[in-house]
Motif scaffolding. Structure first.
Motif, short mmCIF file in Angstrom:
data_model
loop_
_atom_site.label_atom_id
_atom_site.label_comp_id
_atom_site.label_asym_id
_atom_site.label_seq_id
_atom_site.Cartn_x
_atom_site.Cartn_y
_atom_site.Cartn_z
N GLU A 48 42.57 23.76 33.39
CA GLU A 48 42.66 23.23 32.18
C GLU A 48 42.53 24.60 31.37
N ASN A 49 41.99 25.70 31.82
CA ASN A 49 42.12 27.09 31.15
C ASN A 49 43.38 27.60 31.01
N LEU A 50 44.16 27.35 32.36
CA LEU A 50 45.41 28.17 32.72
C LEU A 50 46.49 27.07 31.64
N ILE A 51 46.41 25.85 31.69
CA ILE A 51 47.54 25.18 30.86
C ILE A 51 46.95 24.82 29.58
N ALA A 52 45.97 25.05 28.93
CA ALA A 52 45.57 25.16 27.72
C ALA A 52 46.68 25.83 26.82
N THR A 53 46.76 26.81 27.02
CA THR A 53 47.73 27.66 26.00
C THR A 53 49.06 28.01 26.73
N ILE B 70 53.89 38.49 23.70
CA ILE B 70 52.73 39.36 24.06
C ILE B 70 51.59 38.38 24.44
N GLY B 71 51.04 38.79 25.71
CA GLY B 71 50.07 38.03 26.42
C GLY B 71 48.80 39.01 26.28
N LEU B 72 47.66 38.42 25.99
CA LEU B 72 46.43 39.21 25.81
C LEU B 72 45.34 38.91 26.64
N VAL B 73 44.97 39.79 27.37
CA VAL B 73 43.51 39.69 28.08
C VAL B 73 42.48 40.25 27.35
N PRO B 74 41.62 39.76 26.56
CA PRO B 74 40.83 40.25 25.66
C PRO B 74 39.79 41.06 26.38
N GLU B 75 38.89 42.01 25.64
CA GLU B 75 37.74 42.40 26.32
C GLU B 75 36.76 41.25 26.28
N GLY B 76 35.73 41.20 27.32
CA GLY B 76 34.94 40.08 27.25
C GLY B 76 35.33 38.75 27.97
N ARG B 77 36.61 38.94 28.37
CA ARG B 77 37.33 37.69 29.05
C ARG B 77 37.69 36.39 28.07
N ARG B 78 36.53 35.87 27.64
CA ARG B 78 36.51 34.74 26.58
C ARG B 78 37.36 33.53 27.32
N VAL B 79 36.96 33.15 28.31
CA VAL B 79 37.51 31.94 29.14
C VAL B 79 36.89 30.70 28.29
N PHE B 80 37.53 29.57 28.54
CA PHE B 80 36.83 28.39 27.90
C PHE B 80 35.78 27.84 28.73
N PRO B 81 34.46 27.94 28.57
CA PRO B 81 33.59 27.73 29.36
C PRO B 81 33.29 26.16 30.00
N THR B 82 33.94 25.22 29.07
CA THR B 82 33.61 23.75 29.29
C THR B 82 34.89 23.42 30.09
N LEU B 83 35.90 24.11 30.17
CA LEU B 83 37.17 23.73 30.79
C LEU B 83 37.26 24.22 32.24
N ALA C 273 46.83 34.50 30.36
CA ALA C 273 47.87 35.31 29.69
C ALA C 273 49.14 35.15 30.30
N LEU C 274 49.20 35.20 31.72
CA LEU C 274 50.56 34.98 32.35
C LEU C 274 51.19 33.64 32.00
N MET C 275 50.22 32.87 31.89
CA MET C 275 50.96 31.26 31.62
C MET C 275 51.47 31.02 30.66
N THR C 276 51.32 32.27 29.46
CA THR C 276 52.28 32.29 28.13
C THR C 276 53.63 32.92 28.38
N ASN C 277 53.74 33.24 29.66
CA ASN C 277 55.18 33.75 30.08
C ASN C 277 55.66 34.96 29.17
N PRO C 278 54.64 35.96 29.08
CA PRO C 278 54.93 37.25 28.21
C PRO C 278 55.92 37.97 28.70
N ARG C 279 56.34 38.97 27.86
CA ARG C 279 57.16 39.90 28.25
C ARG C 279 56.29 41.44 28.41
N LEU C 280 55.42 41.19 27.83
CA LEU C 280 54.08 42.44 27.84
C LEU C 280 52.79 41.85 27.78
#
Length: 239
Positions: free
Chosen positions: A95-100, A78-91, A153-160
Motif C-alpha cells: 500500500e505504501n508503494l502504490i499510494a503515490t 522529481i522523487g524524494l526520499v526524505p530524511e527520517g523515511r516517513r513511511v506510512f506506518p499503518t499501511l 519514490a521510484l513508483m512515481t517514475n521520476p527522472r531525478l
C-alpha cells in the motif's frame, strides 16, 4: 536537468542558504555534502517547494519550478526520499508503494519514454520488500523502511531522485544494500542527488561532489578531484 542558481532561503528571519548554485545532469549522480547544520536538508526542502526561497532560481528539465507547490514539483519528475523515511506506518508495504504511484511519462506514440517502475520492478530491485509486502510500515526495521522510502519514490517514475541522509542510522550490511541499489539506479540512467555522511561510499557512486559550509558552496568538483584532496574531509566534513 536540475539547476539551482544563487538560491537563498531560511526559516523566519534566519537565513540559511546564501547563494547556493549547483546542478545535476541527466543520468548523473551528485553528492551534496557538509557537516550537520550547513544547509543540505534546507537545500532539498527548497528544491521540493517545502520551503520558499527568498531569492535565486531553480529549474528542472529546462523549466522554472521555484514557487511551485510540492505536488507539481513531484509531478514534474522529481522523487524524494526524505530524511527520517516517513513511511506510512499503518499501511502495508504494498500500500505504501502504490499510494503515490504515477505512470511513467509517455512519448507521442503513447509508450513510456523510459522503463517503467512497477511493483514487480521494485520487488526485483529490493527483494526484502517483496518478502514483507504484507507487513505494515511500522513493523519494518529502519533499513527496510529506507528501502520502502526509496521504492515509494521510484513508483512515481521520476527522472531525478533526491535522497536526504541516504543511510543515516543504518547497520553496515543494510548500508551496503542501499549503496548497491543506488549503483543500479545510476546504471539505469536515473539522475541522483544524494546526501550522506559516508564520503568514501559517495565517492564510489557520485560523478561530482558539492560541499556546503554555512549555507554556501565551499567546494565543488568531480570525484577524481575529491579523491585527490584528502584534506577536504578534515576541512569541511569531519566534526
Amino acid at each position: 536537468m536540475l539547476e539551482l542558481s544563487d538560491v537563498t532561503a531560511g526559516y523566519g528571519g534566519n537565513q540559511v542558504l546564501f547563494g547556493v548554485s549547483l546542478s545535476v545532469g541527466a543520468g548523473e549522480a551528485v553528492a551534496l555534502m557538509g557537516r550537520n547544520g550547513m544547509g543540505k536538508s534546507t537545500t532539498v526542502k527548497t528544491v521540493m517547494g517545502l520551503l520558499p526561497a527568498s531569492g535565486g532560481a531553480i529549474s528542472f528539465a529546462g523549466r522554472p519550478i521555484l514557487g511551485l507547490p510540492p505536488y507539481r514539483i513531484a509531478n514534474a519528475g522529481i522523487g524524494l526520499v526524505p530524511e527520517g523515511r516517513r513511511v506510512f506506518p499503518t499501511l502495508s508495504v504494498r500500500e505504501n508503494l502504490i499510494a503515490t504511484a504515477r505512470p511513467a511519462a509517455t512519448g507521442r506514440d503513447g509508450r513510456p519514454k523510459a522503463p517503467e517502475w512497477t511493483l514487480a520492478a521494485i520487488y526485483e530491485l529490493l527483494p526484502r520488500l517483496a518478502e514483507r509486502q504484507r507487513h505494515l510500515g511500522s513493523q519494518l526495521s529502519g533499513g527496510e523502511q529506507q528501502m520502502l522510502a526509496i521504492g515509494r519514490a521510484l513508483m512515481t517514475n521520476p527522472r531525478l531522485v533526491i535522497l536526504d541522509e541516504a543511510t543515516e542510522g543504518l547497520a553496515p550490511l543494510i548500508r551496503t544494500e542501499i549503496w548497491a541499489c543506488l549503483e543500479r539506479l545510476k546504471q539505469a540512467g536515473l539522475a541522483i542527488l544524494v546526501i550522506d555522511k559516508h564520503a568514501d561510499a559517495l565517492a564510489r557512486i557520485a560523478d561530482r561532489h558539492v560541499i556546503l559550509e554555512k549555507g554556501r558552496v565551499a567546494w565543488s568538483g568531480d570525484t577524481a578531484a575529491f579523491r585527490a584532496d584528502p584534506g577536504l574531509k578534515d576541512r569541511f566534513l569531519h566534526v
